[in-house]
Design an enzyme around this catalytic site. Structure first.
Site, PDB file in Angstrom:
ATOM      1  N   GLY A  83     108.419 100.710 -81.050  1.00  0.00           N
ATOM      2  CA  GLY A  83     109.446 100.122 -81.911  1.00  0.00           C
ATOM      3  C   GLY A  83     109.402 100.758 -83.300  1.00  0.00           C
ATOM      4  N   ARG A 120     110.112 104.757 -75.797  1.00  0.00           N
ATOM      5  CA  ARG A 120     108.962 104.374 -74.968  1.00  0.00           C
ATOM      6  C   ARG A 120     109.040 105.251 -73.718  1.00  0.00           C
ATOM      7  NH1 ARG A 120     110.751  99.337 -77.390  1.00  0.00           N
ATOM      8  NH2 ARG A 120     109.108  98.467 -78.674  1.00  0.00           N
ATOM      9  N   ASP A 175     100.337  99.525 -81.086  1.00  0.00           N
ATOM     10  CA  ASP A 175      99.146  99.575 -80.225  1.00  0.00           C
ATOM     11  C   ASP A 175      99.444 100.248 -78.882  1.00  0.00           C
ATOM     12  OD1 ASP A 175      99.194  95.983 -79.385  1.00  0.00           O
ATOM     13  OD2 ASP A 175     100.734  97.536 -79.414  1.00  0.00           O
ATOM     14  N   THR A 211     104.515  99.464 -87.369  1.00  0.00           N
ATOM     15  CA  THR A 211     105.183  98.375 -86.661  1.00  0.00           C
ATOM     16  C   THR A 211     105.409  97.238 -87.650  1.00  0.00           C
ATOM     17  OG1 THR A 211     104.962  96.631 -84.970  1.00  0.00           O
ATOM     18  CG2 THR A 211     102.917  97.515 -85.865  1.00  0.00           C
ATOM     19  N   ASP A 227     105.227  94.207 -86.963  1.00  0.00           N
ATOM     20  CA  ASP A 227     104.494  93.005 -86.520  1.00  0.00           C
ATOM     21  C   ASP A 227     103.197  92.757 -87.263  1.00  0.00           C
ATOM     22  OD1 ASP A 227     105.327  93.629 -83.014  1.00  0.00           O
ATOM     23  OD2 ASP A 227     106.520  92.924 -84.709  1.00  0.00           O
ATOM     24  N   ASP A 270     100.285  93.566 -86.348  1.00  0.00           N
ATOM     25  CA  ASP A 270      99.403  92.990 -85.310  1.00  0.00           C
ATOM     26  C   ASP A 270      98.369  93.990 -84.811  1.00  0.00           C
ATOM     27  OD1 ASP A 270     101.526  93.456 -82.340  1.00  0.00           O
ATOM     28  OD2 ASP A 270     101.122  94.738 -84.093  1.00  0.00           O
ATOM     29  N   ARG A 279     106.792  89.794 -81.961  1.00  0.00           N
ATOM     30  CA  ARG A 279     106.300  89.873 -80.586  1.00  0.00           C
ATOM     31  C   ARG A 279     105.429  88.644 -80.297  1.00  0.00           C
ATOM     32  NH1 ARG A 279     106.815  94.125 -77.248  1.00  0.00           N
ATOM     33  NH2 ARG A 279     106.947  95.697 -78.868  1.00  0.00           N
TER      34      ARG A 279
HETATM   35  O1  F6P Z   1     107.061  95.533 -82.070  1.00  0.00           O
HETATM   36  C1  F6P Z   1     108.165  95.477 -82.930  1.00  0.00           C
HETATM   37  C2  F6P Z   1     109.233  94.600 -82.328  1.00  0.00           C
HETATM   38  O2  F6P Z   1     110.314  94.533 -83.215  1.00  0.00           O
HETATM   39  C3  F6P Z   1     108.763  93.193 -81.996  1.00  0.00           C
HETATM   40  O3  F6P Z   1     108.662  92.370 -83.146  1.00  0.00           O
HETATM   41  C4  F6P Z   1     109.836  92.771 -81.024  1.00  0.00           C
HETATM   42  O4  F6P Z   1     109.417  91.715 -80.174  1.00  0.00           O
HETATM   43  C5  F6P Z   1     110.048  94.061 -80.218  1.00  0.00           C
HETATM   44  O5  F6P Z   1     109.692  95.134 -81.088  1.00  0.00           O
HETATM   45  C6  F6P Z   1     111.458  94.266 -79.746  1.00  0.00           C
HETATM   46  O6  F6P Z   1     111.422  95.405 -78.891  1.00  0.00           O
HETATM   47  P1  F6P Z   1     112.796  96.221 -78.575  1.00  0.00           P
HETATM   48  O7  F6P Z   1     113.172  96.954 -79.818  1.00  0.00           O
HETATM   49  O8  F6P Z   1     112.394  97.134 -77.446  1.00  0.00           O
HETATM   50  O9  F6P Z   1     113.817  95.188 -78.196  1.00  0.00           O
END
Ligand code: F6P
Length: 328
Positions: free
Chosen positions: A15, A76, A107, A130, A132, A134, A176
């Protein structure tokens, strides 16, 4: 400095987050400073597998420190999860003459870097990017501070209309499965309630708290809900539950979503990114590999990447207490 490293690749993975461009800029300019080549890798590990490269020099990263997102794009990669995919990636890295790669991501991206480095004895260095916050091994990840400010600004706007209509708003934020964004932005925005996955106090307690708010004279409320919270099935089910138990409340939901991932990075994130880029490149030049760059007590540190991947971040208990007191 180690003279084995003459060409470093840089990528963004997972992300995206504000500050990634500032980190790319720092990696590229630190390479230029040390007169070594830098190769941009588009779309993370998928781009590495496909050999999607771009030569980068100090001028390639002009005017991007203030831009959200990532000029190298992110993705990804399912292929990279396979040994075959990683073998292709290694062949492409060698073909391009890469001696090391800096991975800016979360991570999941670091897990890939760790496996790749071990399988092919290939130097990798992580920069935590990120929103998050985290990732174990650093007090701050790139994009977290910007996301907090984005959320606080959004909640301030929501509070304007909530108070105009005497409404209760549930505001869902990202993170997340951790509650750092919800807790810190909730305190910063003066939320009446903050629901985070690290503590499940139950729906009945939420009802009691909202009743107390109403009795204390509050005619509108903001409840910040982390997307990973388990108090209800989801933020909409919480709305239904409150409407059923507190019929006097006029309830609305606002899901902030991916706006939290964008925006011009804050000064804090720009400075952090600049520091992390220098630390990442110079650590590689010193012969270090398989680390994540982090910040602890304002100092740049290195965390073994396997610890960064396996470790967990704790929620700030003292801040939870501050939040409880502020809702008096
Ligand atoms: O890890 C960053 C994040 O924005 C999280 O907070 C969220 O749950 C996730 O990515 C969303 O993923 P995507 O962009 O694949 O919908």
């Amino acid at each position: 400095m180690n003279n084995k490293i003459n060409k470093i690749g840089v990528m963004t993975s997972g992300g995206d987050s504000p500050g990634m461009n500032a980190a790319i800029r720092s990696v590229v300019r630190t390479c230029a400073f040390h007169q070594i080549e830098c190769i941009g890798i588009y779309r993370g590990y998928q781009g590495l597998i496909e050999g999607d490269f771009k030569e980068m020099d100090a001028r390639s990263v002009n005017n991007i420190i203030n831009k959200g997102g990532t000029i190298l794009k992110s993705a990804r990669s399912k292929d990279f999860r396979t040994k075959e995919g990683r073998k292709t990636a290694f062949a492409k890295a060698r073909e391009k003459g890469l001696d090391a790669i800096v991975v800016i991501g979360g991570d999941g991206s670091f897990t890939g870097a760790m496996i790749f480095s071990e399988e092919f004895d290939f130097p990798m260095m992580g920069i935590p990017g990120t929103i998050d916050n985290d990732i174990y091994g650093t007090s701050y990840t790139l994009g977290y501070d910007t996301a907090l400010n984005t959320v606080v600004e959004a909640i301030d706007k929501i509070r304007d209309t909530a108070s105009s209509h005497d409404r209760l708003f549930f505001v869902e934020v990202m993170g997340r499965d951790v509650g750092h964004i919800a807790l810190n932005a909730g305190v910063g925005a003066g939320a009446e309630e903050i629901l985070i996955p690290e503590e499940d106090l139950g729906k009945e307690r939420l009802i009691e708290s909202l009743k107390r708010s109403r009795l204390s004279g509050k005619s509108s409320s903001i409840v910040v809900v982390a997307e990973g919270d388990k108090t209800g099935d989801n933020v909409f089910e919480l709305k239904d539950y409150v409407e059923a138990n507190l019929p006097e409340y006029d309830v609305r939901v606002s899901v902030l979503g991916h706006m939290q991932r964008g925006g011009s990075p804050s000064c804090f994130d720009r400075v952090l990114a600049s520091r992390m880029g220098v630390k990442a490149v110079e650590s590689l030049l010193e012969g270090k590999t398989n680390y994540m760059v982090g910040i602890r007590d304002t100092q740049m540190v290195l965390c073994p990447i396997d610890q960064a991947v396996k470790g967990k971040t704790d929620i700030d208990i003292e801040l939870i207490r501050v939040s409880d007191i502020m809702t008096t």
